[in-house]
Enzyme design. Structure first.
Site, PDB file in Angstrom:
ATOM      1  N   ASP A 104       0.883  -1.307   0.075  1.00  0.00           N
ATOM      2  CA  ASP A 104      -0.151  -0.466   0.088  1.00  0.00           C
ATOM      3  C   ASP A 104       1.131   1.086  -0.124  1.00  0.00           C
ATOM      4  O   ASP A 104       1.887   1.189  -0.109  1.00  0.00           O
ATOM      5  CB  ASP A 104      -0.853   0.180   1.116  1.00  0.00           C
ATOM      6  CG  ASP A 104      -1.891  -1.019   1.510  1.00  0.00           C
ATOM      7  OD1 ASP A 104      -2.418  -1.877   0.451  1.00  0.00           O
ATOM      8  OD2 ASP A 104      -1.699  -1.595   2.618  1.00  0.00           O
TER       9      ASP A 104
HETATM   10  N1  URA Z   1      -0.906  -6.068   4.238  1.00  0.00           N
HETATM   11  C1  URA Z   1      -1.535  -4.865   3.721  1.00  0.00           C
HETATM   12  O1  URA Z   1      -2.374  -4.405   4.460  1.00  0.00           O
HETATM   13  N2  URA Z   1      -0.457  -4.005   3.329  1.00  0.00           N
HETATM   14  C2  URA Z   1       0.096  -3.821   2.622  1.00  0.00           C
HETATM   15  O2  URA Z   1       1.016  -3.473   2.463  1.00  0.00           O
HETATM   16  C3  URA Z   1       0.747  -5.084   2.704  1.00  0.00           C
HETATM   17  C4  URA Z   1       0.399  -6.227   3.450  1.00  0.00           C
END
Ligand code: URA
Length: 233
Positions: A104
């Site tokens: 993310d």
């Molecule tokens: N889980 C998440 O919530 N975000 C990420 O970027 C990776 C794993």
């Protein structure tokens, strides 16, 4: 990494896999000067010399990179709002790469990039269950019972999400190993037990760790690391 001849030819732009199979069966393809008509023959791209109708097939160099993604970068190649992307952190001379899965915008840590579709699939397809370790900080403090819940599985948007391992739980900090790669999985799991994530960092993918890469720094994976990752189950 060994690949099937028809896949190699298709990826080199000689047409669909079906068409490439026809080329092989028709005796148009040689490997190191020897005609090969057996479908499914495996070759080592970059080492074995493949020709079609006497013309050598050129391959793009395969590139494997580990990046320590800082927060505030997207994993897409272009953003409609002109936000920075992880590709801004890499030199322009590299071949065209894509990210192996995604982190993310607000997540930091280990991100692999490559131009090798087979490698990417081995790391992201649910069948291979590649373990990934995350360091997490949350609002409030996680109880042992909530840690157990993460292991047994929590429901989020009708999906059951499970952690393989929950460890180093210290107040609002913990580590998680996931073998699933569902969208925003860590954030959704912690929200489901009442502790929204405030900071998330991926520390490892299989045997590859962040090591001493600083945020924004990258390095090439070694051949041995690539072999370990694709050999791992
Ligand atoms: N889980 C998440 O919530 N975000 C990420 O970027 C990776 C794993």
């Amino acid at each position: 990494m060994l690949v099937r001849l028809q896949k190699f030819l298709a990826e080199a732009g000689l047409g669909s896999r079906r068409h490439c199979e026809t080329l092989i069966s028709a005796g148009q393809v040689t490997v190191n000067g020897q005609p090969v008509t057996t479908l499914g023959t495996k070759i080592e791209p970059g080492t074995d010399q493949v020709s079609v109708a006497g013309q050598p097939v050129r391959v793009e160099r395969k590139v494997y990179i580990a990046l320590n993604k800082p927060t505030g970068y997207l994993c897409t190649s272009r953003d409609t709002h002109d936000r920075p992307t992880v590709f801004d952190l890499l030199p322009a001379e590299l071949p065209r790469l894509f990210t192996v899965g995604r982190l993310d915008y607000d997540t930091a840590g280990l991100l692999l990039l490559t131009n090798d579709g087979t490698f990417s699939l081995r790391l992201t397809h649910p069948r291979y269950k590649m373990p990934k370790t995350y360091r997490v900080e949350v609002e409030g403090e996680l109880t042992p019972a909530q840690g157990q819940q993460l292991l047994h599985g929590v429901l989020s948007d009708g999906e059951k999400l499970r952690a393989e391992k929950v460890f180093d739980v210290r107040g609002s900090r913990l580590k998680l190993v996931l073998r699933e790669g569902k969208k925003r999985q860590v954030r959704r799991m912690l929200a489901a037990v009442g502790h929204p994530v405030t900071k998330l960092t991926r520390e490892s993918i299989g045997s590859i760790t962040l090591g001493n890469l600083k945020p924004g720094q990258w390095r090439y994976l070694t051949n041995e690391e690539v072999r370990q990752l694709v050999g791992a189950q």
